[in-house]
Design an enzyme around this catalytic site. Structure first.
Site, PDB file in Angstrom:
ATOM      1  N   ASP A 126       0.850  -1.200   0.000  1.00 44.27           N
ATOM      2  CA  ASP A 126       0.000   0.000   0.000  1.00 44.27           C
ATOM      3  C   ASP A 126       0.881   1.244   0.000  1.00 44.27           C
ATOM      4  OD1 ASP A 126      -2.140  -1.719   0.246  1.00 44.27           O
ATOM      5  OD2 ASP A 126      -2.178  -1.565   2.436  1.00 44.27           O
TER       6      ASP A 126
HETATM    7  N1  URA Z   1      -1.080  -5.971   4.078  1.00 44.75           N
HETATM    8  C1  URA Z   1      -1.612  -4.739   4.024  1.00 44.75           C
HETATM    9  O1  URA Z   1      -2.643  -4.478   4.625  1.00 44.75           O
HETATM   10  N2  URA Z   1      -0.973  -3.797   3.304  1.00 44.75           N
HETATM   11  C2  URA Z   1       0.188  -4.017   2.654  1.00 44.75           C
HETATM   12  O2  URA Z   1       0.746  -3.107   2.020  1.00 44.75           O
HETATM   13  C3  URA Z   1       0.744  -5.312   2.723  1.00 44.75           C
HETATM   14  C4  URA Z   1       0.085  -6.271   3.447  1.00 44.75           C
END
Ligand code: URA
Length: 238
Positions: free
Chosen positions: A106
Site C-alpha cells: 500500500d
Molecule cells: N497488508 C496490508 O494491509 N498492506 C500491505 O501493504 C501489505 C500487506
C-alpha cells in the site's frame, strides 16, 4: 557466454535506442575496462562486463533483481495517481528495461519490496501457489493483547474471503506493535485482518520475505540494491 556489439549491449541495459546508444559511444561517453570505446560495432562478452556511461560504472546484467526499502507515500502502481511511484526511485534505464514491483505494498506501507524485469520471476513470486512467508510489523491503535494474537493465529473472517485467514505466526513486540507472518498476499491483508480482530493498523512495515531480511540489506528508506544469487535462493520455498 555471448558476444554482442557495444550498441546492442547498452540498448539491452536500458540506455536507450540502438541509435542513441551508438551516438553515446561515438561521442566518447562509454568506457570499457578504463578505456573509451568509440566504435559501437566492437563486440564484447556480456557476462561480467563492466562499463561506464557518462563516467558512471555499471555491470552487464541479463536481468535485474532488486530490493527497495520502500518509503511511505509512494505507490507501487505503474501509473500512480496520488503519490509518486516507486519506479521513480530507480535509475531511468531500469524503467526502460521494464522493471516492475513484485506484488504490491500500500502507499502508506514501508519496507521490503522486490523489483525485477524478469517476467517469469515476477509471476512465480506473485503466484498464490508460491508459499514464501512475509513478515510484517504493524503498529496498532489499540494495545496488542494475547486475545488479538490468538485471534490472528486462529483465523479471522474477511467479508470477501470464503475461508478465515490465519497468520502463520504472530507475536507481540510492544504494547502497540505486533509481528505478523503471512503466506498469502491478499489485498490489504494485514490491515483487514487487524480490523476484523477489532484493532486498527496505524503503520505497517514489511521486514522480511522468505529468509531475506530488510535489516541485513542495510538500505536507508528510498534506497535499493541488487540481489545476488544467494539472496535470491532465500526467496524460494524449501
Ligand atoms: N497488508 C496490508 O494491509 N498492506 C500491505 O501493504 C501489505 C500487506
Amino acid at each position: 557466454m555471448s558476444k554482442q556489439t557495444l550498441d546492442r549491449i547498452l540498448q539491452s541495459q536500458g540506455f536507450g535506442t540502438r541509435k542513441w546508444c551508438a551516438e553515446l559511444i561515438a561521442d566518447g561517453e562509454v568506457g570499457i575496462n578504463g578505456a573509451v570505446v568509440t566504435d559501437s560495432r566492437f563486440a564484447f562478452e556480456t557476462g561480467g562486463l563492466q562499463f561506464t556511461v557518462f563516467g558512471e560504472a555499471w555491470t552487464w546484467r541479463e536481468h535485474l533483481y532488486l530490493a527497495l526499502n520502500k518509503p511511505a507515500n509512494y505507490e507501487c502502481s505503474r501509473k500512480p495517481s496520488h503519490h509518486p511511484g516507486v519506479l521513480s526511485l530507480l535509475p531511468e534505464q531500469f524503467i526502460r528495461r521494464d522493471v516492475q514491483p513484485v506484488g504490491r505494498l500500500d502507499h502508506d506501507t514501508t519496507g521490503l519490496l522486490l523489483m525485477s524485469d524478469d517476467g517469469p520471476f515476477i509471476h512465480k513470486q506473485s503466484s498464490p501457489k508460491h508459499h514464501v512467508p512475509k513478515v510484517y510489523v504493524a503498529t496498532t491503535h489499540d494495545p496488542v493483547t494475547p486475545q488479538l494474537v490468538a485471534r490472528l493465529l486462529g483465523g479471522v473472517k474477511l467479508h470477501d474471503e470464503p475461508a478465515p485467514l490465519t497468520a502463520l505466526t504472530c507475536r507481540m513486540l510492544d504494547t502497540h506493535q505486533i509481528e505478523i507472518v503471512l503466506e498469502q498476499g491478499k489485498y490489504h491483508q494485514v490491515k483487514r485482518m487487524l480490523a476484523a480482530a477489532e484493532n486498527h493498523c496505524t503503520a505497517l512495515r514489511r521486514t522480511e520475505i522468505g529468509g531475506l531480511k530488510l535489516d541485513a540489506l542495510g538500505l536507508a528508506e528510498g534506497e535499493w540494491c541488487y540481489l545476488d544469487a544467494a539472496q535470491l535462493t532465500l526467496l524460494t520455498p524449501s
